[in-house]
Design a protein around this motif. Structure first.
Motif, mmCIF file in Angstrom:
data_model
loop_
_atom_site.group_PDB
_atom_site.id
_atom_site.type_symbol
_atom_site.label_atom_id
_atom_site.label_comp_id
_atom_site.label_asym_id
_atom_site.label_seq_id
_atom_site.Cartn_x
_atom_site.Cartn_y
_atom_site.Cartn_z
ATOM 1 N N THR A 26 -8.319 -1.163 0.705
ATOM 2 C CA THR A 26 -8.394 0.289 0.822
ATOM 3 C C THR A 26 -7.074 0.887 1.299
ATOM 4 O OG1 THR A 26 -9.231 0.142 3.089
ATOM 5 C CG2 THR A 26 -10.863 0.243 1.324
ATOM 6 N N GLY A 27 -6.105 0.026 1.634
ATOM 7 C CA GLY A 27 -4.807 0.512 2.097
ATOM 8 C C GLY A 27 -4.134 1.487 1.149
ATOM 9 N N PRO A 28 -4.039 1.167 -0.173
ATOM 10 C CA PRO A 28 -3.421 2.135 -1.090
ATOM 11 C C PRO A 28 -4.107 3.494 -1.084
ATOM 12 C CG PRO A 28 -3.562 -0.013 -2.138
ATOM 13 C CD PRO A 28 -4.304 -0.116 -0.843
ATOM 14 N N GLN A 29 -5.453 3.503 -0.987
ATOM 15 C CA GLN A 29 -6.161 4.784 -0.960
ATOM 16 C C GLN A 29 -5.841 5.559 0.313
ATOM 17 O OE1 GLN A 29 -7.804 6.288 -3.260
ATOM 18 N NE2 GLN A 29 -8.494 8.018 -2.023
ATOM 19 N N LEU A 38 -0.886 -2.891 -7.618
ATOM 20 C CA LEU A 38 -0.981 -2.909 -6.164
ATOM 21 C C LEU A 38 -2.297 -3.544 -5.715
ATOM 22 C CD1 LEU A 38 0.220 0.719 -5.233
ATOM 23 C CD2 LEU A 38 1.594 -1.364 -5.258
ATOM 24 N N LEU A 39 -3.402 -3.096 -6.306
ATOM 25 C CA LEU A 39 -4.707 -3.616 -5.918
ATOM 26 C C LEU A 39 -4.885 -5.070 -6.320
ATOM 27 C CD1 LEU A 39 -7.313 -0.770 -6.519
ATOM 28 C CD2 LEU A 39 -6.839 -1.968 -4.398
ATOM 29 N N VAL A 40 -4.390 -5.425 -7.503
ATOM 30 C CA VAL A 40 -4.474 -6.809 -7.945
ATOM 31 C C VAL A 40 -3.768 -7.721 -6.939
ATOM 32 C CG1 VAL A 40 -3.751 -8.449 -9.724
ATOM 33 C CG2 VAL A 40 -4.678 -6.220 -10.380
ATOM 34 N N TYR A 41 -2.579 -7.320 -6.533
ATOM 35 C CA TYR A 41 -1.792 -8.129 -5.599
ATOM 36 C C TYR A 41 -2.510 -8.281 -4.260
ATOM 37 C CZ TYR A 41 2.106 -9.563 -2.618
ATOM 38 O OH TYR A 41 2.899 -10.233 -1.720
ATOM 39 N N ILE A 42 -3.011 -7.180 -3.711
ATOM 40 C CA ILE A 42 -3.675 -7.241 -2.408
ATOM 41 C C ILE A 42 -4.945 -8.082 -2.486
ATOM 42 C CG2 ILE A 42 -4.824 -5.871 -0.632
ATOM 43 C CD1 ILE A 42 -2.862 -3.611 -1.264
ATOM 44 N N CYS A 43 -5.717 -7.937 -3.563
ATOM 45 C CA CYS A 43 -6.918 -8.749 -3.735
ATOM 46 C C CYS A 43 -6.584 -10.235 -3.779
ATOM 47 C CB CYS A 43 -7.647 -8.350 -5.022
ATOM 48 S SG CYS A 43 -8.608 -6.821 -4.896
ATOM 49 N N GLU A 44 -5.467 -10.574 -4.396
ATOM 50 C CA GLU A 44 -5.135 -11.977 -4.594
ATOM 51 C C GLU A 44 -4.547 -12.646 -3.364
ATOM 52 O OE1 GLU A 44 -4.444 -12.080 -9.423
ATOM 53 O OE2 GLU A 44 -2.716 -12.297 -8.112
ATOM 54 N N TRP A 67 -16.375 7.045 -3.352
ATOM 55 C CA TRP A 67 -15.767 6.670 -4.624
ATOM 56 C C TRP A 67 -14.275 6.402 -4.513
ATOM 57 C CZ3 TRP A 67 -18.012 9.569 -9.457
ATOM 58 C CH2 TRP A 67 -19.406 9.368 -9.500
ATOM 59 N N GLY A 68 -13.587 7.157 -3.678
ATOM 60 C CA GLY A 68 -12.150 6.971 -3.548
ATOM 61 C C GLY A 68 -11.778 5.612 -3.009
ATOM 62 N N VAL A 69 -12.637 5.023 -2.186
ATOM 63 C CA VAL A 69 -12.360 3.716 -1.588
ATOM 64 C C VAL A 69 -12.928 2.592 -2.433
ATOM 65 C CG1 VAL A 69 -12.860 2.246 0.397
ATOM 66 C CG2 VAL A 69 -12.200 4.621 0.750
ATOM 67 N N GLY A 70 -14.197 2.710 -2.817
ATOM 68 C CA GLY A 70 -14.901 1.569 -3.375
ATOM 69 C C GLY A 70 -14.643 1.256 -4.830
ATOM 70 N N SER A 124 0.811 -1.215 0.000
ATOM 71 C CA SER A 124 0.000 0.000 0.000
ATOM 72 C C SER A 124 0.844 1.264 0.000
ATOM 73 C CB SER A 124 -0.935 0.009 1.216
ATOM 74 O OG SER A 124 -1.860 -1.056 1.142
ATOM 75 N N PHE A 125 2.103 1.148 0.445
ATOM 76 C CA PHE A 125 2.962 2.328 0.460
ATOM 77 C C PHE A 125 3.162 2.900 -0.941
ATOM 78 C CE2 PHE A 125 7.062 4.564 0.450
ATOM 79 C CZ PHE A 125 6.851 5.450 1.501
ATOM 80 N N GLY A 126 2.976 2.072 -1.961
ATOM 81 C CA GLY A 126 3.045 2.591 -3.324
ATOM 82 C C GLY A 126 2.034 3.687 -3.563
ATOM 83 N N GLY A 127 0.890 3.621 -2.872
ATOM 84 C CA GLY A 127 -0.091 4.687 -2.979
ATOM 85 C C GLY A 127 0.413 6.007 -2.417
ATOM 86 N N PHE A 128 1.285 5.923 -1.400
ATOM 87 C CA PHE A 128 1.855 7.137 -0.812
ATOM 88 C C PHE A 128 2.631 7.928 -1.853
ATOM 89 C CE2 PHE A 128 5.390 9.431 1.073
ATOM 90 C CZ PHE A 128 4.785 10.156 2.093
ATOM 91 N N LEU A 129 3.382 7.233 -2.704
ATOM 92 C CA LEU A 129 4.180 7.912 -3.727
ATOM 93 C C LEU A 129 3.284 8.682 -4.697
ATOM 94 C CD1 LEU A 129 6.653 4.990 -4.521
ATOM 95 C CD2 LEU A 129 6.952 6.864 -2.888
#
Length: 514
Positions: A149-152, A131-137, A405-408, A25-30
């Motif tokens: 929702t971590g990346p968001q 990022l989301l694909v990986y976390i979902c899997e 919307w930002g989360v879902g 999720s830290f990738g979202g921080f960048l």
């Protein structure tokens, strides 16, 4: 330290799938940090003295230069992640992102700065959707909503740090005032690229899809996912493979059968799974279209117009001091970050469908309110309540977006896809998101220069259209495994029950009249 004490400490640690999701999720921080700094940087006096005054068109071009390369590269991010694996795909994308930010930090002319943003965009498009694909899997179905929702959450945290970094550096009387934020961003990017390559475990679903079922089982153990949830996921994944390959509707009944089916499937199936052609297969094309639409319209709601140009919007509303507009931008980022935390905690309780529809209604109302105030000439720079209503409305808009919307929507676009197309479809949906984002970032300063209210009515109209279409066609996915979601779409029994009943009743009445 005794072995018993060490064991107790290890037991108290979160499961590794949680730790991996947090690191990922830290990738979202960048991304959030870059979004937070680019608007303030481009209005800093030191930046303008270096590159000259920017017209509204050039200003929009500088900000949006990252987005078209991101849209282009995100279309191929799924293929890269399918071929190399999720962690390697993320690491490569973040490394390229870091190279672009380093070029921006060292820019000696505007062309060099724009080239840096283009390179940054290529990297951003490659890693952000993965990022989301990986976390979902790697997440169990019961934990997928909050973890996804971590990346968001990190995006909003990056916005806060980015805005306040610029608020601090704007007082530096040299080019370091605008270079320092990019230096920090480049350094963090290279650190995260290395960490993701060394510490992120490969997705067990990816391993299974590539015939490494034994390694996948070991990886599930390493991630700390329980046997009951894991076996359910494996069995359903193999059932999907069998249905695709032979039309057989009976899935494997044991873990040994799963292993055997995986080996046979890997030998027999041609290597076109995950191709762009698959995205428009009969059982997938509806989901592909829905994901593309929702991800594109998410940006056309105007959120990045608010985030990129927050200082400009606040100046237009009457905060003429650059320091005041920077501070107001930082406060808006803090508000966004604050409300994302409960949104993360309650993501599965609220559900994707309800948060999208009710959030869309809120976004529409706020945008029409602000547009109406400007159209009615009720906003004055030095006095009156109109300008404060606009400022508060901008905060409210950002809060509603972050709660809904930002989360879902980004989670939804990833989780509704079947395993064979998840990475490619998600990356293509992010391409739609980037393309729409480019239009918003490029045109917002141009439209604001020509009309004080037109842009708000445009964003409000887009939010309204999205809300109506989602109410008609969006099934709920909360709490379901990825394979159960697949069955919901295959059954074609989704959307609002009331809408479906109303439509059937309308057609039956017309048939009776005839």
């Amino acid at each position: 330290m005794t072995p018993a004490t060490l064991k107790m400490q290890l037991i108290s640690l979160p499961p590794r799938y949680v730790l991996a999701s947090m690191l990922c999720s830290f990738g979202g921080f960048l991304f959030g940090f870059d979004t937070g700094i680019i608007g303030p940087v481009t209005v800093m006096s030191s930046f303008l003295s270096r590159f000259g005054p920017l017209s509204s068109t050039v200003h929009g071009l500088v900000v949006s230069a990252i987005l078209i390369p991101a849209a282009f590269s995100s279309c191929f991010a799924g293929r890269v992640a399918d071929f190399l694996g999720r962690p390697r795909g993320i690491s490569i994308g973040v490394f390229i992102f870091g190279l672009g930010t380093a070029l921006e930090a060292s820019a000696v002319n505007l062309a060099m700065f724009i080239i840096g943003r283009c390179i940054e965009g290529i990297g951003e498009g490659l890693y952000l959707g993965t990022l989301l694909v990986y976390i979902c899997e790697i997440s169990p179905p019961s934990k997928r909503g909050p973890l996804s929702t971590g990346p968001q959450l990190f995006i909003t945290f990056g916005l806060v740090i980015g805005f306040f970094t610029c608020y601090g550096t704007t007082k530096v009387d040299s080019s370091l005032s605008w270079r320092l934020p990019f230096i920090l961003l480049a350094s963090l990017s290279f650190v995260f690229s290395t960490a993701s390559l060394l510490w992120l475990t490969e997705s067990p679903r990816w391993l299974t899809l590539h015939g490494n079922s034994v390694e996948a089982s070991t990886t599930w153990d390493l991630l700390g996912v329980g046997h009951a949830e894991r076996e359910k996921v494996e069995a359903e994944q193999m059932r999907e493979m069998i249905v695709e390959g032979s039309g057989d509707i009976d899935g494997p009944s044991s873990t040994e059968d799963v292993t055997n089916v995986t080996r046979v499937h890997t030998r027999q199936q041609p290597r076109h799974k995950g191709s762009f052609r698959e995205l428009f297969a009969h059982d997938v094309r509806g989901r592909t279209a829905l994901a593309l639409f929702m991800m594109g319209m998410q940006q056309l709601s105007g959120i990045d117009g608010v985030l990129y140009y927050a200082p400009l919007l606040f100046q237009q509303a009457g905060l003429t001091s650059s320091e005041s507009s920077f501070l107001a931008s930082g406060v808006s980022a803090l508000a966004i970050f604050g409300v994302t935390i409960p949104a993360l905690i309650w993501a599965d309780r609220w559900g994707r469908r309800h948060s999208t529809i009710f959030g869309g209604i809120g976004l529409t109302v706020v945008m029409f309110l602000v547009g109406g105030l400007y159209a009615g000439n009720a906003v004055h720079a030095n006095s009156g309540t109109g300008r404060w209503i606009v400022i508060v409305s901008i905060y409210i808009f950002a809060v509603i977006y972050s709660l809904s919307w930002g989360v879902g929507i980004k989670i939804y676009a990833a989780e509704i896809q079947p395993q064979r197309t998840r990475a490619v479809a998600t990356s293509l949906a992010h391409g739609s998101n980037w393309a729409a984002n480019f239009l918003v970032a490029l045109t917002t300063p141009i439209l604001l220069a020509r009309s004080s209210f037109g842009i708000y009515f445009l964003f409000g109209g887009c939010a309204l259209i999205t809300t109506v279409i989602c109410a008609l066609s969006m099934p709920e996915t909360k709490g379901r495994s990825l394979e159960e979601i697949d069955e919901v779409f295959k059954s074609k029994k989704f959307g609002s029950k009331r809408w479906n009943q109303a439509i059937r009743k309308l057609f039956s009445q017309r048939s009776g009249e005839k």
